[in-house]
Design a protein around this motif. Sequence first.
Motif, short mmCIF file in Angstrom:
data_model
loop_
_atom_site.label_atom_id
_atom_site.label_comp_id
_atom_site.label_asym_id
_atom_site.label_seq_id
_atom_site.Cartn_x
_atom_site.Cartn_y
_atom_site.Cartn_z
N LEU A 64 0.84 -1.20 0.00
CA LEU A 64 0.00 0.00 0.00
C LEU A 64 0.88 1.25 0.00
O LEU A 64 0.57 2.23 -0.70
CB LEU A 64 -0.93 0.01 1.21
CG LEU A 64 -1.86 1.22 1.32
CD1 LEU A 64 -2.88 1.22 0.19
CD2 LEU A 64 -2.57 1.25 2.67
N SER A 65 1.97 1.23 0.75
CA SER A 65 2.89 2.36 0.78
C SER A 65 3.56 2.57 -0.57
O SER A 65 3.76 3.71 -1.00
CB SER A 65 3.96 2.14 1.86
OG SER A 65 3.38 2.16 3.15
N ILE A 66 3.89 1.49 -1.26
CA ILE A 66 4.46 1.59 -2.61
C ILE A 66 3.43 2.23 -3.55
O ILE A 66 3.75 3.15 -4.32
CB ILE A 66 4.89 0.21 -3.14
CG1 ILE A 66 6.07 -0.33 -2.34
CG2 ILE A 66 5.25 0.29 -4.62
CD1 ILE A 66 6.50 -1.73 -2.74
N ALA A 67 2.20 1.72 -3.49
CA ALA A 67 1.14 2.26 -4.35
C ALA A 67 0.88 3.73 -4.05
O ALA A 67 0.71 4.54 -4.97
CB ALA A 67 -0.15 1.44 -4.16
N ASP A 68 0.86 4.09 -2.77
CA ASP A 68 0.65 5.49 -2.38
C ASP A 68 1.73 6.39 -2.94
O ASP A 68 1.45 7.47 -3.49
CB ASP A 68 0.64 5.61 -0.85
CG ASP A 68 -0.74 5.40 -0.25
OD1 ASP A 68 -1.73 5.64 -0.96
OD2 ASP A 68 -0.83 5.00 0.92
N THR A 69 2.99 5.98 -2.80
CA THR A 69 4.11 6.78 -3.28
C THR A 69 4.05 6.98 -4.79
O THR A 69 4.20 8.10 -5.29
CB THR A 69 5.45 6.12 -2.89
OG1 THR A 69 5.48 5.91 -1.48
CG2 THR A 69 6.63 6.99 -3.31
N CYS A 70 3.81 5.89 -5.51
CA CYS A 70 3.74 5.96 -6.98
C CYS A 70 2.50 6.73 -7.44
O CYS A 70 2.57 7.49 -8.42
CB CYS A 70 3.74 4.56 -7.57
SG CYS A 70 5.26 3.64 -7.27
N PHE A 71 1.39 6.54 -6.75
CA PHE A 71 0.14 7.22 -7.11
C PHE A 71 0.31 8.73 -6.98
O PHE A 71 -0.06 9.50 -7.87
CB PHE A 71 -0.97 6.73 -6.18
CG PHE A 71 -2.35 7.21 -6.55
CD1 PHE A 71 -2.80 7.17 -7.86
CD2 PHE A 71 -3.22 7.68 -5.58
CE1 PHE A 71 -4.08 7.60 -8.20
CE2 PHE A 71 -4.49 8.11 -5.90
CZ PHE A 71 -4.93 8.07 -7.22
N SER A 72 0.90 9.17 -5.87
CA SER A 72 1.13 10.60 -5.67
C SER A 72 2.16 11.13 -6.66
O SER A 72 2.01 12.24 -7.18
CB SER A 72 1.61 10.84 -4.23
OG SER A 72 1.78 12.22 -3.97
N THR A 73 3.17 10.33 -6.96
CA THR A 73 4.23 10.75 -7.90
C THR A 73 3.69 10.92 -9.31
O THR A 73 4.25 11.69 -10.11
CB THR A 73 5.38 9.72 -7.89
OG1 THR A 73 5.89 9.62 -6.56
CG2 THR A 73 6.50 10.11 -8.82
#
Length: 309
Positions: A64-73
């Motif tokens: 979820l943290s990976i997805a959050d980081t990439c989603f925001s990026t």
Amino acid sequence: MQPNKSVTEFILLGLTQDPLRQKMVFIIFFIFYTGTVVGNLLIMVTIKFSRSLGSPMYFFLFYLSIADTCFSTSTAPRLIVGALSAKKIISYDECMMQVFALHIFGCMEIFVLVLMAVDCYLAICNPLHYLTIMRREVCIILIILACIGAFIHSVTQNVLVWILPFCGPNLIDHYCCDLQPLLKLACMDTYVNNLLVVFNSGATCTISFFILMISYIVILYSLRNHSSEGRKKALSTCTSHIIGVVLFFGPCIFIYIRPSTTFPMDKMVTVFYTIGTPFLNPLIYTLRNAEVKNAMKKLWSIKITAQSE
């Protein structure tokens, strides 16, 4: 047949045209994006190197943290840079890449949230078989399937835009490339495309949201049979999950459930779930979780001690 692509670039109007407000946008979202990256990296590093966080819940929280980081990026850096640019130009290819990134990581986040709900349900409602069912190999397979599903979703969304002819104008009244703003610029009837967006993105968000809420209602109902201490711990975990779900799915459903309809508030609503939620998730899943907080303290105290020696 190749679609008509006489428009080779788009101009993003951003959140505001006022120079003073643009500087405020730069400062505010630079802080938000930095906090998102640092917070999620902190969670990923803590889970990766803490033996006490080896359960499936933290395995899914890592992704979820990976997805959050990439989603925001996928949106934040261009918004931040664009706030200081006179003209916020994005090429056609870059625009299509942004749509792809926005939807693959957004859909990945949805699927991971669903997996976290399933994990929570099994841990509380079926504790005797929990470790047998949620083995590490099963968790890895579920994450792979989530990635495949997110990829298929994003490709289908991109196709809906790629087949459209863009003849001008090329002004996008938004801070990023997304389906509705692009559909408005197409020089053809996009009624069917809009319906397909609702059936794809809108349905994915809505159905997933109701599945999640029903599962958490069942979990909360089943807590009446648990001990006071177990009920308190499970309630804390479920509450943080529910907060994260509502903050993400509420704005997402608002944007994608409406065919060919846009409102002035759409940009701010999009900001909330593309930049705001990834920023808040590390706070939601750590401040209410004693295990993560203790693991962070232990891990970083060890690193500081090792460096001082």
